[in-house]
Design a protein around this motif. Structure first.
Motif, PDB file in Angstrom:
ATOM      1  N   TYR A   1      53.469  11.534  48.467  1.00 42.61           N
ATOM      2  CA  TYR A   1      53.952  10.183  48.162  1.00 42.61           C
ATOM      3  C   TYR A   1      53.492   9.745  46.774  1.00 42.61           C
ATOM      4  O   TYR A   1      54.263   9.167  45.999  1.00 42.61           O
ATOM      5  CB  TYR A   1      53.445   9.193  49.215  1.00 42.61           C
ATOM      6  N   GLU A   2      52.233  10.019  46.447  1.00 41.89           N
ATOM      7  CA  GLU A   2      51.712   9.634  45.140  1.00 41.89           C
ATOM      8  C   GLU A   2      52.459  10.341  44.003  1.00 41.89           C
ATOM      9  O   GLU A   2      52.614   9.790  42.912  1.00 41.89           O
ATOM     10  CB  GLU A   2      50.219   9.962  45.043  1.00 41.89           C
ATOM     11  N   GLU A   3      52.937  11.541  44.284  1.00 42.69           N
ATOM     12  CA  GLU A   3      53.667  12.286  43.270  1.00 42.69           C
ATOM     13  C   GLU A   3      55.025  11.659  42.962  1.00 42.69           C
ATOM     14  O   GLU A   3      55.670  12.024  41.969  1.00 42.69           O
ATOM     15  CB  GLU A   3      53.859  13.737  43.719  1.00 42.69           C
ATOM     16  N   SER A   4      55.475  10.717  43.798  1.00 42.10           N
ATOM     17  CA  SER A   4      56.773  10.072  43.556  1.00 42.10           C
ATOM     18  C   SER A   4      56.750   9.225  42.295  1.00 42.10           C
ATOM     19  O   SER A   4      57.799   8.899  41.735  1.00 42.10           O
ATOM     20  CB  SER A   4      57.165   9.203  44.758  1.00 42.10           C
ATOM     21  N   TYR A   5      55.559   8.857  41.827  1.00 42.36           N
ATOM     22  CA  TYR A   5      55.437   8.043  40.622  1.00 42.36           C
ATOM     23  C   TYR A   5      55.523   8.879  39.348  1.00 42.36           C
ATOM     24  O   TYR A   5      55.505   8.337  38.244  1.00 42.36           O
ATOM     25  CB  TYR A   5      54.115   7.268  40.635  1.00 42.36           C
TER      26      TYR A   5
ATOM     27  N   ALA B   1      62.315  17.701  32.617  1.00 42.77           N
ATOM     28  CA  ALA B   1      63.634  18.271  32.324  1.00 42.77           C
ATOM     29  C   ALA B   1      64.708  17.753  33.277  1.00 42.77           C
ATOM     30  O   ALA B   1      65.790  17.336  32.850  1.00 42.77           O
ATOM     31  CB  ALA B   1      63.568  19.793  32.398  1.00 42.77           C
ATOM     32  N   LEU B   2      64.435  17.766  34.560  1.00 40.01           N
ATOM     33  CA  LEU B   2      65.437  17.371  35.555  1.00 40.01           C
ATOM     34  C   LEU B   2      65.389  15.886  35.876  1.00 40.01           C
ATOM     35  O   LEU B   2      66.337  15.354  36.469  1.00 40.01           O
ATOM     36  CB  LEU B   2      65.235  18.184  36.837  1.00 40.01           C
ATOM     37  N   GLY B   3      64.287  15.219  35.552  1.00 41.38           N
ATOM     38  CA  GLY B   3      64.166  13.807  35.847  1.00 41.38           C
ATOM     39  C   GLY B   3      64.010  13.508  37.322  1.00 41.38           C
ATOM     40  O   GLY B   3      64.294  12.400  37.778  1.00 41.38           O
ATOM     41  N   LEU B   4      63.538  14.480  38.090  1.00 35.95           N
ATOM     42  CA  LEU B   4      63.348  14.297  39.531  1.00 35.95           C
ATOM     43  C   LEU B   4      61.940  13.784  39.816  1.00 35.95           C
ATOM     44  O   LEU B   4      60.989  14.148  39.127  1.00 35.95           O
ATOM     45  CB  LEU B   4      63.551  15.631  40.267  1.00 35.95           C
ATOM     46  N   PRO B   5      61.792  12.941  40.842  1.00 38.42           N
ATOM     47  CA  PRO B   5      60.423  12.583  41.260  1.00 38.42           C
ATOM     48  C   PRO B   5      59.704  13.825  41.754  1.00 38.42           C
ATOM     49  O   PRO B   5      60.282  14.652  42.475  1.00 38.42           O
ATOM     50  CB  PRO B   5      60.650  11.560  42.377  1.00 38.42           C
ATOM     51  N   MET B   6      58.446  13.979  41.396  1.00 39.35           N
ATOM     52  CA  MET B   6      57.706  15.192  41.744  1.00 39.35           C
ATOM     53  C   MET B   6      57.452  15.312  43.248  1.00 39.35           C
ATOM     54  O   MET B   6      56.969  16.345  43.712  1.00 39.35           O
ATOM     55  CB  MET B   6      56.391  15.237  40.971  1.00 39.35           C
ATOM     56  N   THR B   7      57.795  14.262  43.991  1.00 34.36           N
ATOM     57  CA  THR B   7      57.720  14.372  45.447  1.00 34.36           C
ATOM     58  C   THR B   7      58.631  15.482  45.959  1.00 34.36           C
ATOM     59  O   THR B   7      58.342  16.113  46.981  1.00 34.36           O
ATOM     60  CB  THR B   7      58.120  13.027  46.091  1.00 34.36           C
ATOM     61  N   VAL B   8      59.737  15.717  45.258  1.00 34.58           N
ATOM     62  CA  VAL B   8      60.660  16.793  45.652  1.00 34.58           C
ATOM     63  C   VAL B   8      59.908  18.113  45.738  1.00 34.58           C
ATOM     64  O   VAL B   8      60.146  18.922  46.635  1.00 34.58           O
ATOM     65  CB  VAL B   8      61.825  16.890  44.650  1.00 34.58           C
TER      66      VAL B   8
END
Length: 622
Positions: A129-133, A138-145
């Motif tokens: 969850y914290e990685e969502s911030y 490159a891809l612009g994805l939240p790191m939660t992925v």
């Protein structure tokens, strides 16, 4: 590592949790997803290579896609390893117990693994969850992925561990073990103030005695490290468990480690296509007619085949069936052949693409290209000392009926083996010369081996491709989880000040770098006996290498010494894990082999002494 799991079931050594290949039918979609992710990772790495070297336009998002696929494949692979009972564990003690006590140890082991994973699960969810911030560049994805792989994999492993705890065991046994686990956990919690007061004496308690006890119980190595670290952080420090999850993630997901599953897959292709057997046959055609010739062929085959598969188990499983019948006919005992096979495997583990060298480079910050270049030379030194001893042992070899093959026959065998022989030199050359990274070279090698295997060596049946990918994902997941938990344990050791205290002790010893090198050899010999090489490397590399640098020891030289020492320990009875694997593959009695392996181990120790005393051997080609 590509060899079947049954080849690793070693009497008293390291063993997989023997059981059906897939215990839970509902895990089939997970298998297919893990295989798909491995394929995506492979294709992305190959696309990176094509865009960078052919089109000279780097694929900007390639590393991110590969990294996301990699961590998901690793965590799902670790869950598959639980389901397929393929996590590595030590069975030296458990196998000596009666069936009833062995069952109790199994239930207790599964229960503490389940407890560990259930404690870690909400922390892993918070970490994701914290990685969502954070957004990927490159891809612009939240790191939660990417980070969501951790709670998903941990959750699957926890569910499978709970099922393994209750299935097939009496309710009375399960409840009794649950009461025992709860009582021990309660006592540890009540003792928290005392643990907090004794400082670094907690290290031998939690990271020594507790980990050792869990190993003796047959708990898989990855979870032994995880449980020891978790209890140490919870009861003896103020560090949050959250940090542990971060260290596990970091230890598993370094981009350098992408080459680990790819080289495991390369070993699978080697086994399936028979490329290794072609090399063995070619060496046999050249050397089989001389005294000790088959021993030379065995050592040479281990040297060359290891340069393709990167796995000792795969090497031994490829070479032994091809050579042992003829060696037996010439008067070699099964024990003698197994001793040579085991020490040949120890000799060959510095030959690229050694997974141990890749992990060492990642853990210690050492150039993998340099390790690959030096590894060939070090293996040659050990090859020479073993070959000299093998010639003396074979002085009374029965050569009756042995025929020297004609040049035409040797040439025919050479033509068949040539495409396979190119592969180890291609791997070393591309990485050693800095043309491509180890990950890129591993992907290129897989494509090359697959095409050559299909065209020249009989190919791979389509029905075996998906099982091969699943086997690779499961084995890679088991390896990477060990690296992750060992990385967390190494961090805990470093934060405790253990490294500083150890440096103080060693720097106070007389003899300078020579004493440090001797102590290092002793430490890695012992660790090699008890643990497989990867966890030993990840545990101690962050601690020992900075000390070696302070004493002016070259990184590559020190790497060659500790890897060689660790591999000798791995094959040293009565504890050495690799020793029992070799016995299992050859079908020899460990008691009989134990009496014949000591001269070969002594020869390796002589080679190790030369390597340690003469840094030039390791650094000459750098």
């Amino acid at each position: 590592m590509s060899a079947s799991v049954e080849e690793e079931l070693a009497l008293g050594g390291i063993e997989t949790m023997a059981a059906p290949k897939r215990a839970e039918p509902w895990m089939r979609p997970v298998e297919l997803l893990a295989a798909l992710l491995l394929a995506v990772m492979m294709l992305t790495v190959l696309a990176n290579v094509f865009f960078r070297y052919v089109l000279t336009k780097p694929l900007i998002w390639g590393d991110e896609v590969a990294s996301i696929s990699f961590i998901w494949m690793a965590m799902l692979g670790a869950a598959l390893a639980v389901d397929r009972h393929e996590h590595l564990r030590l069975t030296l003690v458990v196998q000596k117990l009666s069936p009833a006590w062995r069952e109790r140890a199994e239930v207790l082991g599964n229960m503490v693994v389940a407890l560990f994973l259930l404690i870690l699960l909400p922390v892993a969810y918070s970490y994701a969850y914290e990685e969502s911030y954070v957004t990927s560049p490159a891809l612009g994805l939240p790191m939660t992925v990417r980070a969501a792989a951790l709670p998903v994999g941990i959750g699957l492993m926890a569910l499978l561990a709970v099922i393994a705890t209750v299935r097939g065991h009496s309710l009375k046994l399960v409840l009794g073990c649950a009461v025992l686990v709860a009582a021990v956990a309660g006592l540890l919690w009540l003792g928290k103030p005392w643990f907090a007061s004794i400082g670094n004496w907690n290290l031998p308690i939690f990271l020594g005695l507790m980990v050792g006890l869990l190993l003796c119980m047959g708990v898989p190595i990855a979870f032994c490290f995880g449980l020891g670290t978790l209890t140490y952080l919870t009861l003896a420090t103020r560090s949050p468990i959250f940090v542990m999850i971060g260290r596990i993630d970091e230890g598993m997901s370094s981009l350098v480690l992408l080459s680990v599953p790819v080289f495991v897959l390369l070993g699978c292709i080697l086994d399936a296509t028979g490329m290794g057997r072609a090399i063995v046959n070619f060496l046999g055609s050249m050397l089989g007619h001389v005294k000790a010739g088959m021993s030379y062929v065995l050592l040479g085959s281990m040297f060359l085949v290891s340069g393709i598969s990167g796995s000792k188990v795969s090497d031994m499983a490829t070479v032994a069936p091809a050579l042992f019948p003829e060696m037996r006919r010439r008067g070699h005992s099964n024990a003698e052949m197994t001793a040579l096979l085991a020490t040949g495997a120890a000799m060959s583990d510095t030959v690229p693409p050694s997974i141990v060298l890749i992990v060492l480079g990642s853990a210690a910050g050492v150039s993998i290209a340099g390790l690959f270049t030096a590894g060939f030379v070090i293996a040659l030194v050990l090859l020479v000392v073993l070959a000299i001893l093998a010639r003396w042992v074979a002085r009374k070899e029965d050569m009756t009926g042995v025929r020297r093959l004609t040049m035409r026959e040797v040439g025919r065998a050479g033509i068949v083996a040539l495409p396979a022989l190119i592969l180890p030199f291609m791997i070393r050359g591309l990485v050693g010369e800095g043309v491509a990274t180890a990950t890129e070279v591993s992907a290129i090698a897989v494509v090359y081996a697959f095409i050559i295997g299909v065209v020249l060596y009989g190919g791979i049946p389509l029905g075996k491709i998906v099982p091969m990918l699943v086997e690779t994902a499961a084995m890679a997941g088991a390896i990477l989880l060990i690296l992750g938990t060992a990385s967390a344990m190494a961090w805990a050791l470093t934060q405790s000040g253990f490294a500083r205290d150890l440096m103080t002790v060693i720097s106070g010893l007389p003899g300078g770098w020579g004493t440090f090198m001797a102590v290092s050899v002793l430490i890695f010999l012992i660790l090699g006996c008890v643990l497989e090489g990867l966890p030993a490397i990840v545990l101690l590399a962050p601690i020992m290498f900075p000390m070696a640098r302070q004493l002016g020891i070259n990184d590559i030289h020190y790497s060659m010494v500790v890897v060689t020492a660790m591999n000798i320990g791995l094959m040293a009875p009565p504890i050495g894990i690799g020793f029992y694997i070799a016995c299992k593959i050859s079908g020899a009695s460990p008691d009989a082999v134990m009496g014949r392996i000591w001269p070969y181990l002594a020869a390796l120790l002589v080679g190790l002494a030369v390597i340690a005393a003469v840094p030039f051997i390791s650094t000459a080609l750098l």
